[in-house]
Design a protein around this motif. Structure first.
Motif, PDB file in Angstrom:
ATOM      1  N   TYR A   1       0.851  -1.245  -0.292  1.00 38.67           N
ATOM      2  CA  TYR A   1      -0.088  -0.436  -0.215  1.00 38.67           C
ATOM      3  C   TYR A   1       0.396   1.176   0.011  1.00 38.67           C
ATOM      4  CZ  TYR A   1      -3.253   3.230   1.884  1.00 38.67           C
ATOM      5  OH  TYR A   1      -3.953   4.551   1.812  1.00 38.67           O
ATOM      6  N   GLY A   2       0.556   2.196  -0.612  1.00 40.02           N
ATOM      7  CA  GLY A   2       1.177   3.380  -0.975  1.00 40.02           C
ATOM      8  C   GLY A   2       0.533   4.369  -1.281  1.00 40.02           C
ATOM      9  N   GLU A   3       0.681   5.974  -1.458  1.00 34.52           N
ATOM     10  CA  GLU A   3       0.676   7.313  -1.928  1.00 34.52           C
ATOM     11  C   GLU A   3       1.694   7.452  -2.933  1.00 34.52           C
ATOM     12  OE1 GLU A   3      -1.434  10.871  -0.036  1.00 34.52           O
ATOM     13  OE2 GLU A   3      -1.115   9.679   1.184  1.00 34.52           O
ATOM     14  N   VAL A   4       0.957   8.056  -3.901  1.00 33.65           N
ATOM     15  CA  VAL A   4       1.827   8.715  -4.757  1.00 33.65           C
ATOM     16  C   VAL A   4       0.628  10.348  -4.653  1.00 33.65           C
ATOM     17  CG1 VAL A   4       2.666   8.895  -7.364  1.00 33.65           C
ATOM     18  CG2 VAL A   4       2.013   7.411  -6.615  1.00 33.65           C
ATOM     19  N   GLU A   5       2.668  11.205  -4.995  1.00 37.61           N
ATOM     20  CA  GLU A   5       1.732  12.551  -5.041  1.00 37.61           C
ATOM     21  C   GLU A   5       2.644  12.949  -5.607  1.00 37.61           C
ATOM     22  OE1 GLU A   5       3.669  14.217  -0.758  1.00 37.61           O
ATOM     23  OE2 GLU A   5       2.216  12.853  -0.193  1.00 37.61           O
TER      24      GLU A   5
END
Length: 138
Positions: A134-138
Motif C-alpha cells: 500500500y502506498g501513496e503517490v504525490e
C-alpha cells in the motif's frame, strides 16, 4: 422360540456393525478433510509471510485528463509473485494494469503500468496469496 431369538440377535448385531462402520468411515473422511484444509492453510500462511514486494520507483506522465503511472517493483521475498493474478486498487477502485512479465521471481525486477484519475492517489497491489503493498503517490 429359541431360533427366532438367535436370528433377531444376529440381525441386530450385524446391523450395529454396519451402522458403526458407516459412522467410523464418515468420521475418518471428515478428519482427513480437516487435516488437508489445515495443511493448505499452513502453506498459504507460509507463502504470504515469505512474499515481499517493494516499489523502487515510479514515473507519472499526464495523458490527457488522466495520468499514466509506471511503477517499478522488486521482489525481495522468496515466493514468485504472479502479476497476472494480482489485483490493483487505485483510490479504492480496481483498475486494469499491464505488466512487464507475468511472473516476478525472487530477487527479480519488473514494472506495472496503469492509469490514475488524479494525482495524488493511493494504491494497493494485492498478490495472489493475499500479500499486499500500500502506498501513496504525490
Amino acid at each position: 422360540m429359541g431360533f427366532s431369538y438367535v436370528v433377531a440377535v444376529a440381525i441386530l448385531l450385524s446391523s450395529s456393525l454396519i451402522f458403526f462402520g458407516m459412522v467410523y468411515n464418515a468420521n475418518l473422511q471428515a478428519e482427513l478433510q480437516i487435516r488437508e484444509a489445515q495443511q493448505r492453510e499452513i502453506e498459504h500462511i507460509t507463502e504470504e509471510v515469505e512474499t515481499a514486494l517493494n516499489v523502487t520507483s515510479y514515473e507519472v506522465r499526464q495523458n490527457g485528463s488522466a495520468y499514466q503511472v509506471t511503477m517499478n517493483l522488486t521482489n525481495t521475498g522468496s515466493v514468485t509473485v504472479a502479476l497476472g493474478e494480482s489485483t490493483l486498487l487505485v483510490n479504492g477502485t480496481v483498475v486494469n494494469f499491464t505488466f512487464s512479465a507475468p511472473y516476478l521471481f525472487p530477487q527479480g525486477r519488473g514494472h506495472i503500468t496503469f492509469d490514475a484519475p488524479s494525482v495524488p492517489f493511493t494504491y494497493e497491489l494485492v498478490a495472489q496469496d493475499g500479500y499486499s503493498i500500500y502506498g501513496e503517490v504525490e
